[in-house]
Design a protein around this motif. Structure first.
Motif, PDB file in Angstrom:
ATOM      1  N   ARG A 129       9.692  11.513   2.002  1.00 55.22           N
ATOM      2  CA  ARG A 129      10.001  10.634   0.866  1.00 55.22           C
ATOM      3  C   ARG A 129      10.499   9.304   1.440  1.00 55.22           C
ATOM      4  O   ARG A 129      11.599   9.232   1.992  1.00 55.22           O
ATOM      5  N   VAL A 130       9.686   8.268   1.308  1.00 56.08           N
ATOM      6  CA  VAL A 130       9.957   6.989   1.966  1.00 56.08           C
ATOM      7  C   VAL A 130      10.342   5.962   0.916  1.00 56.08           C
ATOM      8  O   VAL A 130       9.484   5.374   0.252  1.00 56.08           O
ATOM      9  N   ASP A 131      11.637   5.744   0.767  1.00 58.09           N
ATOM     10  CA  ASP A 131      12.153   4.775  -0.196  1.00 58.09           C
ATOM     11  C   ASP A 131      12.422   3.469   0.539  1.00 58.09           C
ATOM     12  O   ASP A 131      13.471   3.298   1.166  1.00 58.09           O
ATOM     13  N   THR A 132      11.488   2.535   0.472  1.00 57.39           N
ATOM     14  CA  THR A 132      11.628   1.272   1.198  1.00 57.39           C
ATOM     15  C   THR A 132      12.705   0.367   0.613  1.00 57.39           C
ATOM     16  O   THR A 132      13.008  -0.679   1.181  1.00 57.39           O
ATOM     17  N   ALA A 179      19.066  19.544   0.921  1.00 53.68           N
ATOM     18  CA  ALA A 179      18.858  18.575   1.998  1.00 53.68           C
ATOM     19  C   ALA A 179      20.129  18.276   2.779  1.00 53.68           C
ATOM     20  O   ALA A 179      20.075  17.599   3.814  1.00 53.68           O
ATOM     21  N   GLY A 180      21.275  18.755   2.296  1.00 52.96           N
ATOM     22  CA  GLY A 180      22.528  18.462   2.973  1.00 52.96           C
ATOM     23  C   GLY A 180      23.042  17.072   2.704  1.00 52.96           C
ATOM     24  O   GLY A 180      23.788  16.502   3.507  1.00 52.96           O
ATOM     25  N   ARG A 181      22.661  16.525   1.571  1.00 54.26           N
ATOM     26  CA  ARG A 181      23.107  15.201   1.161  1.00 54.26           C
ATOM     27  C   ARG A 181      23.927  15.287  -0.118  1.00 54.26           C
ATOM     28  O   ARG A 181      23.848  16.270  -0.862  1.00 54.26           O
ATOM     29  N   GLU A 182      24.692  14.252  -0.381  1.00 52.92           N
ATOM     30  CA  GLU A 182      25.522  14.239  -1.586  1.00 52.92           C
ATOM     31  C   GLU A 182      24.858  13.523  -2.741  1.00 52.92           C
ATOM     32  O   GLU A 182      25.234  13.734  -3.890  1.00 52.92           O
ATOM     33  N   ARG A 183      23.857  12.669  -2.454  1.00 54.56           N
ATOM     34  CA  ARG A 183      23.207  11.891  -3.504  1.00 54.56           C
ATOM     35  C   ARG A 183      21.700  12.032  -3.396  1.00 54.56           C
ATOM     36  O   ARG A 183      21.149  12.007  -2.287  1.00 54.56           O
ATOM     37  N   PRO A 184      21.000  12.190  -4.520  1.00 60.10           N
ATOM     38  CA  PRO A 184      19.529  12.220  -4.461  1.00 60.10           C
ATOM     39  C   PRO A 184      18.943  10.984  -3.800  1.00 60.10           C
ATOM     40  O   PRO A 184      17.893  11.056  -3.159  1.00 60.10           O
ATOM     41  N   TYR A 185      19.622   9.867  -3.937  1.00 57.07           N
ATOM     42  CA  TYR A 185      19.153   8.594  -3.394  1.00 57.07           C
ATOM     43  C   TYR A 185      18.954   8.653  -1.880  1.00 57.07           C
ATOM     44  O   TYR A 185      18.124   7.939  -1.311  1.00 57.07           O
ATOM     45  N   ASP A 186      19.727   9.517  -1.194  1.00 56.04           N
ATOM     46  CA  ASP A 186      19.679   9.595   0.261  1.00 56.04           C
ATOM     47  C   ASP A 186      18.766  10.702   0.773  1.00 56.04           C
ATOM     48  O   ASP A 186      18.673  10.913   1.986  1.00 56.04           O
ATOM     49  N   VAL A 187      18.096  11.403  -0.119  1.00 55.42           N
ATOM     50  CA  VAL A 187      17.202  12.488   0.290  1.00 55.42           C
ATOM     51  C   VAL A 187      15.850  11.909   0.702  1.00 55.42           C
ATOM     52  O   VAL A 187      15.248  11.133  -0.045  1.00 55.42           O
ATOM     53  N   VAL A 188      15.369  12.299   1.883  1.00 58.19           N
ATOM     54  CA  VAL A 188      14.115  11.744   2.407  1.00 58.19           C
ATOM     55  C   VAL A 188      12.993  12.778   2.397  1.00 58.19           C
ATOM     56  O   VAL A 188      11.943  12.557   3.016  1.00 58.19           O
ATOM     57  N   LEU A 189      13.194  13.886   1.693  1.00 59.78           N
ATOM     58  CA  LEU A 189      12.180  14.927   1.568  1.00 59.78           C
ATOM     59  C   LEU A 189      11.887  15.193   0.102  1.00 59.78           C
ATOM     60  O   LEU A 189      12.763  15.062  -0.753  1.00 59.78           O
ATOM     61  N   ARG A 201       0.801  -1.214   0.000  1.00 61.27           N
ATOM     62  CA  ARG A 201       0.000   0.000   0.000  1.00 61.27           C
ATOM     63  C   ARG A 201       0.845   1.280   0.000  1.00 61.27           C
ATOM     64  O   ARG A 201       0.292   2.376   0.087  1.00 61.27           O
ATOM     65  N   ARG A 202       2.158   1.140  -0.116  1.00 65.13           N
ATOM     66  CA  ARG A 202       2.996   2.334  -0.045  1.00 65.13           C
ATOM     67  C   ARG A 202       2.758   3.237  -1.254  1.00 65.13           C
ATOM     68  O   ARG A 202       2.471   2.772  -2.361  1.00 65.13           O
ATOM     69  N   LEU A 203       2.899   4.528  -1.023  1.00 63.83           N
ATOM     70  CA  LEU A 203       2.679   5.520  -2.068  1.00 63.83           C
ATOM     71  C   LEU A 203       3.810   5.499  -3.082  1.00 63.83           C
ATOM     72  O   LEU A 203       4.937   5.103  -2.760  1.00 63.83           O
ATOM     73  N   PRO A 204       3.554   5.964  -4.308  1.00 62.74           N
ATOM     74  CA  PRO A 204       4.658   6.120  -5.265  1.00 62.74           C
ATOM     75  C   PRO A 204       5.704   7.074  -4.699  1.00 62.74           C
ATOM     76  O   PRO A 204       5.379   8.024  -3.971  1.00 62.74           O
ATOM     77  N   LEU A 205       6.941   6.833  -5.032  1.00 65.01           N
ATOM     78  CA  LEU A 205       8.044   7.625  -4.491  1.00 65.01           C
ATOM     79  C   LEU A 205       8.080   8.986  -5.172  1.00 65.01           C
ATOM     80  O   LEU A 205       8.254   9.074  -6.386  1.00 65.01           O
ATOM     81  N   PRO A 206       7.908  10.103  -4.429  1.00 65.73           N
ATOM     82  CA  PRO A 206       7.949  11.424  -5.055  1.00 65.73           C
ATOM     83  C   PRO A 206       9.378  11.843  -5.385  1.00 65.73           C
ATOM     84  O   PRO A 206      10.342  11.251  -4.900  1.00 65.73           O
ATOM     85  N   ALA A 207       9.499  12.875  -6.199  1.00 67.59           N
ATOM     86  CA  ALA A 207      10.818  13.381  -6.577  1.00 67.59           C
ATOM     87  C   ALA A 207      11.534  13.939  -5.353  1.00 67.59           C
ATOM     88  O   ALA A 207      10.906  14.528  -4.460  1.00 67.59           O
ATOM     89  N   PRO A 208      12.850  13.768  -5.272  1.00 68.67           N
ATOM     90  CA  PRO A 208      13.578  14.250  -4.095  1.00 68.67           C
ATOM     91  C   PRO A 208      13.823  15.754  -4.150  1.00 68.67           C
ATOM     92  O   PRO A 208      13.890  16.366  -5.219  1.00 68.67           O
ATOM     93  N   GLN A 260      17.394  16.958   7.582  1.00 68.38           N
ATOM     94  CA  GLN A 260      17.348  17.516   6.237  1.00 68.38           C
ATOM     95  C   GLN A 260      16.438  18.734   6.163  1.00 68.38           C
ATOM     96  O   GLN A 260      16.747  19.714   5.476  1.00 68.38           O
ATOM     97  N   ALA A 261      15.320  18.713   6.887  1.00 67.96           N
ATOM     98  CA  ALA A 261      14.416  19.857   6.889  1.00 67.96           C
ATOM     99  C   ALA A 261      15.079  21.067   7.538  1.00 67.96           C
ATOM    100  O   ALA A 261      14.923  22.208   7.072  1.00 67.96           O
TER     101      ALA A 261
END
Length: 316
Positions: free
Chosen positions: A208-211, A186-196, A173-180, A235-236
Motif C-alpha cells: 500500500r503506497v501512500d505517496t 500490522a502493528g501500527r496504531e493508525r490506519p494511515y501508517d499501514v503499508v499493507l 501513473r500510481r495505482l489507487p490506494l487500496p484499503a489498509p 508489518q508483514a
C-alpha cells in the motif's frame, strides 16, 4: 585521491546540513554533527525525538524503522560531506542488515561509529561503499548495521530509469490506494501508517503506497523508497506472527530492482527455509523479485517460548 574534508587530528564536530540528509522537512532530519577519525572512519551524532507521529519512541525499545532511517541518513551525509558526491546524485541500497541490542527504552542521543570499506571511486568521487555501523548511547550498544550502497550521477540514473525517471509522470501513473490491513494486524496504531493491504491469499498482501504520507514521502520520488519496503517487511512479519506485538530485532535484506508505482507489488511471507526461527518476506512486482528480508522477531512482552512465527503458505 579522495579529498579529506576535515583535519584528521581535529576533534571538532562539523554540523550536518539538512540538505545532506535528503530530507525536506527539518523535523525529520535525525543527524546533527559529524567528524572524521580516519581516512574512512567517522563519528556521527544523532538526536532521536522523544515523541513522533510515525516512529515508536516509547518504552518498547528501539524502533527498528527509526534505527534504519538513522542509518539511511548516514549514507548521503557521508557521501556529500566526506566523499565528494554532489547534491542531486542518487544513492541506491543494495544490501542492508541490522541487529538491535536489548533496550528497555529508546534513548535520545546516539553516536554512530562508522567504518567504510570496499570503496569504489570515479575520480575523487565515491561510486559505491560498504558502511559498517555501531550505534551507541554512551557506552551502551543500541544496534549494529552493515549496508552496501551505490551512487549514480543524474545522467546515469536517467539512462537507467528511462521514462520512470520523470517524477511527475511516475506519480501520475500510481495505482489507487487500496484499503489498509487492520492496524492491529500490522502493528501500527493508525490506519494511515499501514503499508499493507489484505488479499484473499494467506501470507500475501498488496503493498500500500501512500505517496501523500508526510514521513515516508518527505519529498516526491519516482519509485517506492527503500524505507517503505523495510516497514512492509516489519508489518508483514507482525501480521504473520502468532504472538503480537512483536519486535523485529534483526533483518537481512537485499534490494534487487525498483518497485514502481504503476503495478501491484505483492508482499509474501513464509518461514525462512534457511533460518526456521525467522520469517522470509519477499516483494514481487510483474512476476519479478524486487526485495527480500529475513526477519528475526522478539515478543515485546512475556510470551510462551513455544509460540513461533507462522504463515499459511510458502513463498511463491
Amino acid at each position: 585521491m579522495i579529498r579529506i574534508a576535515q583535519d584528521l587530528t581535529s576533534s571538532s564536530w562539523a554540523p550536518v546540513p539538512q540538505s545532506y540528509s535528503h530530507k525536506r522537512n527539518a523535523d525529520e532530519t535525525l543527524l546533527t554533527s559529524w567528524q572524521r577519525t580516519g581516512p574512512d572512519r567517522f563519528l556521527i551524532k544523532a538526536g532521536w525525538p522523544g515523541d513522533h507521529s510515525f516512529y515508536t519512541t516509547g518504552a518498547d525499545g528501539t524502533d527498528p524503522l527509526l534505527f534504519s532511517e538513522t542509518v539511511r541518513q548516514c549514507l548521503p551525509v557521508l557521501s556529500h560531506a566526506a566523499y565528494d558526491v554532489p547534491l542531486g546524485h542518487h544513492l541506491l541500497w543494495e544490501t542492508y542488515d541490522y541487529s538491535l541490542a536489548e533496550s528497555p527504552s529508546a534513548p535520545r542521543d546516539i553516536t554512530l561509529h562508522i567504518d567504510c570499506t570496499d570503496i569504489s571511486r570515479r575520480g575523487t568521487r565515491a561510486g559505491a561503499a560498504t558502511a559498517h555501523i555501531r550505534a551507541l548511547h554512551g557506552d551502551s550498544l543500541i544496534g549494529t548495521a552493515t549496508t552496501r550502497f551505490t551512487i549514480q550521477t543524474p545522467a546515469v540514473y536517467r539512462r537507467l530509469r528511462g521514462e520512470y525517471a520523470d517524477v511527475a509522470h511516475a506519480l501520475e501513473r500510481r495505482l489507487p490506494l487500496p484499503a489498509p490491513l487492520p492496524e492491529q494486524e500490522a502493528g501500527r496504531e493508525r490506519p494511515y501508517d499501514v503499508v499493507l493491504s489484505p488479499t484473499d491469499i494467506p501470507g500475501r498482501h498488496q503493498l500500500r503506497v501512500d505517496t501523500g504520507h508526510p514521513v515516508l514521502f518527505d519529498h516526491p520520488v519516482d519509485h517506492v523508497p527503500g524505507i517503505l519496503l523495510l516497514d512492509a517487511a516489519r508489518q508483514a512479519a507482525h501480521a504473520a506472527s502468532r504472538v503480537r506485538p512483536v519486535h523485529p530485532i534483526g533483518m537481512t535484506t537485499r534490494f534487487f530492482r525498483y518497485v514502481e508505482f504503476d503495478a501491484p507489488c505483492w508482499i509474501e511471507t513464509a518461514v525462512d527455509p534457511a533460518h526456521p526461527d525467522r520469517l522470509l518476506v519477499t516483494a514481487w512486482q510483474n512476476d519479478k523479485e524486487c526485495f527480500t528480508a529475513s526477519v528475526a522477531l522478539a515478543a515485546t512482552q512475556a510470551t510462551p517460548a513455544a509460540n513461533a512465527p507462522h504463515t499459511g503458505r510458502g513463498a511463491a
